[in-house]
Enzyme design. Structure first.
Site, mmCIF file in Angstrom:
data_model
loop_
_atom_site.group_PDB
_atom_site.id
_atom_site.type_symbol
_atom_site.label_atom_id
_atom_site.label_comp_id
_atom_site.label_asym_id
_atom_site.label_seq_id
_atom_site.Cartn_x
_atom_site.Cartn_y
_atom_site.Cartn_z
ATOM 1 N N GLU A 76 -23.346 -13.292 -16.103
ATOM 2 C CA GLU A 76 -24.494 -13.485 -15.208
ATOM 3 C C GLU A 76 -24.918 -12.169 -14.557
ATOM 4 O O GLU A 76 -26.103 -11.862 -14.465
ATOM 5 C CB GLU A 76 -24.155 -14.508 -14.119
ATOM 6 N N GLY A 116 -15.569 -24.058 2.213
ATOM 7 C CA GLY A 116 -16.132 -23.882 0.874
ATOM 8 C C GLY A 116 -16.448 -25.258 0.297
ATOM 9 O O GLY A 116 -16.518 -26.249 1.025
ATOM 10 N N PHE A 117 -16.613 -25.317 -1.015
ATOM 11 C CA PHE A 117 -16.973 -26.589 -1.644
ATOM 12 C C PHE A 117 -15.927 -27.661 -1.375
ATOM 13 O O PHE A 117 -16.247 -28.813 -1.113
ATOM 14 C CB PHE A 117 -17.137 -26.405 -3.151
ATOM 15 N N GLY A 161 -11.041 -23.934 5.614
ATOM 16 C CA GLY A 161 -11.983 -23.467 4.600
ATOM 17 C C GLY A 161 -13.213 -24.353 4.516
ATOM 18 O O GLY A 161 -13.092 -25.563 4.302
ATOM 19 N N ASP A 201 -9.930 -24.099 -5.246
ATOM 20 C CA ASP A 201 -9.391 -22.953 -5.982
ATOM 21 C C ASP A 201 -7.965 -22.560 -5.590
ATOM 22 O O ASP A 201 -7.278 -21.882 -6.343
ATOM 23 C CB ASP A 201 -10.274 -21.720 -5.746
HETATM 24 C C1 LIG Z 1 -19.648 -14.811 -8.089
HETATM 25 C C2 LIG Z 1 -19.162 -16.213 -8.350
HETATM 26 C C3 LIG Z 1 -19.888 -17.057 -9.179
HETATM 27 C C4 LIG Z 1 -19.473 -18.362 -9.413
HETATM 28 N N1 LIG Z 1 -20.226 -19.166 -10.228
HETATM 29 C C5 LIG Z 1 -19.869 -20.456 -10.396
HETATM 30 C C6 LIG Z 1 -20.690 -21.348 -11.142
HETATM 31 O O1 LIG Z 1 -21.739 -20.961 -11.666
HETATM 32 N N2 LIG Z 1 -20.290 -22.644 -11.269
HETATM 33 C C7 LIG Z 1 -19.142 -23.094 -10.687
HETATM 34 O O2 LIG Z 1 -18.825 -24.278 -10.798
HETATM 35 N N3 LIG Z 1 -18.337 -22.275 -9.993
HETATM 36 C C8 LIG Z 1 -18.683 -20.975 -9.821
HETATM 37 N N4 LIG Z 1 -17.873 -20.146 -9.083
HETATM 38 C C9 LIG Z 1 -16.592 -20.659 -8.577
HETATM 39 C C10 LIG Z 1 -16.782 -21.500 -7.333
HETATM 40 O O3 LIG Z 1 -17.635 -20.839 -6.431
HETATM 41 C C11 LIG Z 1 -15.417 -21.764 -6.723
HETATM 42 O O4 LIG Z 1 -14.636 -22.443 -7.657
HETATM 43 C C12 LIG Z 1 -15.517 -22.616 -5.459
HETATM 44 O O5 LIG Z 1 -16.232 -21.918 -4.491
HETATM 45 C C13 LIG Z 1 -14.137 -23.002 -4.944
HETATM 46 O O6 LIG Z 1 -14.279 -23.747 -3.787
HETATM 47 P P1 LIG Z 1 -13.174 -23.701 -2.651
HETATM 48 O O7 LIG Z 1 -13.679 -24.629 -1.599
HETATM 49 O O8 LIG Z 1 -11.843 -23.924 -3.224
HETATM 50 O O9 LIG Z 1 -13.182 -22.209 -2.129
HETATM 51 P P2 LIG Z 1 -14.359 -21.333 -1.499
HETATM 52 O O10 LIG Z 1 -15.690 -21.886 -1.841
HETATM 53 O O11 LIG Z 1 -14.047 -19.951 -1.874
HETATM 54 O O12 LIG Z 1 -14.168 -21.520 0.075
HETATM 55 C C14 LIG Z 1 -13.055 -21.040 0.763
HETATM 56 C C15 LIG Z 1 -13.420 -20.905 2.211
HETATM 57 O O13 LIG Z 1 -12.242 -20.589 2.934
HETATM 58 C C16 LIG Z 1 -12.515 -19.610 3.893
HETATM 59 N N5 LIG Z 1 -11.287 -18.886 4.154
HETATM 60 C C17 LIG Z 1 -10.563 -18.150 3.290
HETATM 61 N N6 LIG Z 1 -9.467 -17.653 3.868
HETATM 62 C C18 LIG Z 1 -9.500 -18.076 5.145
HETATM 63 C C19 LIG Z 1 -8.634 -17.891 6.272
HETATM 64 N N7 LIG Z 1 -7.508 -17.171 6.181
HETATM 65 N N8 LIG Z 1 -8.983 -18.448 7.450
HETATM 66 C C20 LIG Z 1 -10.120 -19.185 7.566
HETATM 67 N N9 LIG Z 1 -10.957 -19.399 6.535
HETATM 68 C C21 LIG Z 1 -10.646 -18.853 5.347
HETATM 69 C C22 LIG Z 1 -13.592 -18.762 3.261
HETATM 70 O O14 LIG Z 1 -14.353 -18.085 4.256
HETATM 71 C C23 LIG Z 1 -14.404 -19.788 2.490
HETATM 72 O O15 LIG Z 1 -15.485 -20.279 3.240
HETATM 73 C C24 LIG Z 1 -18.282 -18.831 -8.828
HETATM 74 C C25 LIG Z 1 -17.545 -17.990 -7.990
HETATM 75 C C26 LIG Z 1 -17.976 -16.695 -7.742
HETATM 76 C C27 LIG Z 1 -17.173 -15.795 -6.838
#
Ligand SMILES: Cc1cc2nc3c(=O)[nH]c(=O)nc-3n(C[C@H](O)[C@H](O)[C@H](O)COP(=O)(O)OP(=O)(O)OC[C@H]3O[C@@H](n4cnc5c(N)ncnc54)[C@H](O)[C@@H]3O)c2cc1C
Length: 428
Positions: free
Chosen positions: A170, A13-14, A11, A300
């Site tokens: 939003e 993501g953040f 992943g 997440d």
């Molecule tokens: C519309 C929206 C608005 C938001 N607004 C805010 C805000 O204003 N402030 C705030 O703090 N938070 C906000 N959030 C929440 C925040 O974006 C998430 O909490 C954050 O992105 C979580 O980070 P993460 O790295 O856990 O997951 P993610 O950022 O979701 O990254 C997960 C990554 O894993 C990859 N992935 C998933 N499954 C697989 C797989 N099987 N194989 C390979 N890769 C995979 C995905 O492509 C993605 O790049 C918002 C979320 C959304 C959807």
């Protein structure tokens, strides 16, 4: 030559980005895997969906971010299986990858909570593709209604937003701006009164995690903008013509935006280990899985601890902090040092309602709303954006939109994103 320990991060993501970055000077080789070739800045997706920003402004190519990190290799592939005892990951490319340490950071997906028709008839907002699809759908409804005004009575110009959390609020605010400042000018034959947004919230107030005063300020701000609010009622079903509420009321709407909540990425359920409500992985206090000290779950997909007790919220900041923490623990493990507990430190939460209007809540009790809240929101979001070039781009585009009210990206179709996928890669 002795092989370096192999850390796989799933992943970009953040959470995953921060884990991978924090390992840049560690004596390990890192493989970062993501199904997409870009990091998505999810907090600004609603801007793409309402034509305020272009897709490229809220995404950043992962390879660009890590160009200078010598110990990292990026693999664009979807993870389809994880074998914890064998320390092996299966990819949709047919390749398997083995690891010494694993950082699971695959995020969350939209949850429909079993409501009928959501997956077929509602739009969700989680990926860049979702945002572009939503934008195209909304603008297409205007084109259809302009060509055939009879469709308006069937809800062609009515958007129902499900869920009064930050994303729903939003979206509702940004839709009104899209109507007021862009679509009324693009479609002079359509009456403004026919463009409607209704937000449906199960509970009694908007932005439930925020202080009640900020919920109230968000409610007033949305009502002032003309959003119809329904509290204490939920959506019982979505179909091709609109939604049916739990109270039995029927709302005709050709656009239903589902922002009622998320659940952990289904990869979590493949592991056969403990999960909390919402599917989040139960982790030890250092963020490793019970019985698997070499596997960390962050962002997440996991349920690490917050200083206030309970699991940290599914937001960008805890994802970033937990990602960095997992990387530090891997380094400590390599040096034979004892694990350290993770506790999320909340720098504050915010939600924007529209131009000049946002609510911000700091843990010390300070609360901001209105223009001041909005300025803080703009500043903090820009600071968080990945990569300088991107940050500047977004800022310039925003400033332009702000001054001119013109919104560029409003095509109903764009070429598909993410088309390239290698079928025959090899991996460590
Ligand atoms: C519309 C929206 C608005 C938001 N607004 C805010 C805000 O204003 N402030 C705030 O703090 N938070 C906000 N959030 C929440 C925040 O974006 C998430 O909490 C954050 O992105 C979580 O980070 P993460 O790295 O856990 O997951 P993610 O950022 O979701 O990254 C997960 C990554 O894993 C990859 N992935 C998933 N499954 C697989 C797989 N099987 N194989 C390979 N890769 C995979 C995905 O492509 C993605 O790049 C918002 C979320 C959304 C959807």
């Amino acid at each position: 030559v002795e092989r370096l320990p192999h850390v796989v991060v799933i992943g970009a993501g953040f959470a995953g980005l921060n884990a991978a970055r924090a390992l840049r000077d560690a004596p390990v080789s890192v493989t970062l895997i993501d199904a997409r070739n870009h990091h998505t800045f999810q907090p600004l997706l609603y801007q793409v969906a309402t034509a305020g920003l272009e897709a490229e402004e809220v995404a950043y190519p992962v390879r660009g971010i890590f160009q200078k990190q010598r110990n990292l290799r990026f693999l664009m592939a979807r993870v389809t299986g994880i074998d914890l005892p064998e320390k092996r990951i299966r990819l949709d490319t047919g390749v398997t990858v083995t690891y010494d340490y694993l950082v699971l950071a695959a995020g969350a997906i939209s949850a429909d909570f079993g409501v009928a028709g959501v997956s077929e008839h509602a739009l969700t907002l989680k990926t860049l593709d979702d945002a572009v699809r939503m934008r195209g759908h909304i603008i297409r409804q205007f084109e259809l209604a302009d060509a055939n005004p009879g469709l308006i009575q069937h809800g062609a110009l009515h958007v129902v937003v499900a869920g009064g959390g930050p994303t729903g609020v939003e979206m509702a605010g940004a839709l009104i701006e899209l109507f007021d400042h862009v679509l009324t000018r693009d479609f002079p034959a359509i009456r403004r009164d026919d463009m409607r947004v209704t937000l449906v919230e199960n509970g009694g107030r908007l932005l439930a995690p925020f202080h009640a005063a900020l919920s109230e300020s968000a409610r007033r701000a949305l009502e002032r903008r003309g959003v119809t609010l329904r509290f204490n009622d939920g959506i019982a079903g979505v179909d091709a013509g609109g939604v049916t509420l739990k109270s039995g009321e029927r709302i005709s709407a050709q656009t239903v935006i589902w922002s009622a909540g998320v659940r952990a990425n289904p990869l979590a359920s493949l592991l056969g280990v403990a999960q909390t409500r919402g599917g989040r992985l139960v982790v030890k206090d250092d963020l490793s899985l019970p019985d698997h000290p070499e596997v960390f779950a962050v962002g997440d997909i996991a349920a690490g601890a917050a200083a206030s007790g309970g699991a940290y919220p599914q937001l960008a900041r805890p994802a970033m902090q937990s990602g960095t923490h997992a990387a530090r623990q891997i380094e400590r493990r390599l040096h034979g040092d004892a694990p350290q507990p993770f506790v999320y430190h909340d720098p504050g939460t915010m939600a924007t309602i529209g131009r000049n209007d946002a609510v911000v809540q700091f843990p010390i009790g300070l609360r901001l709303s209105g223009v001041l809240g909005w300025l803080v929101w703009v500043f903090l979001h820009l600071m968080m954006l990945v990569g300088f070039r991107n940050r500047l781009n977004v800022f310039v585009n925003w400033a332009y939109t702000y001054l001119t009210y013109d919104r560029g990206a409003r095509l109903t179709q764009v070429p598909a994103l993410n088309t390239l996928r290698s079928r025959n890669g090899t991996a460590a």
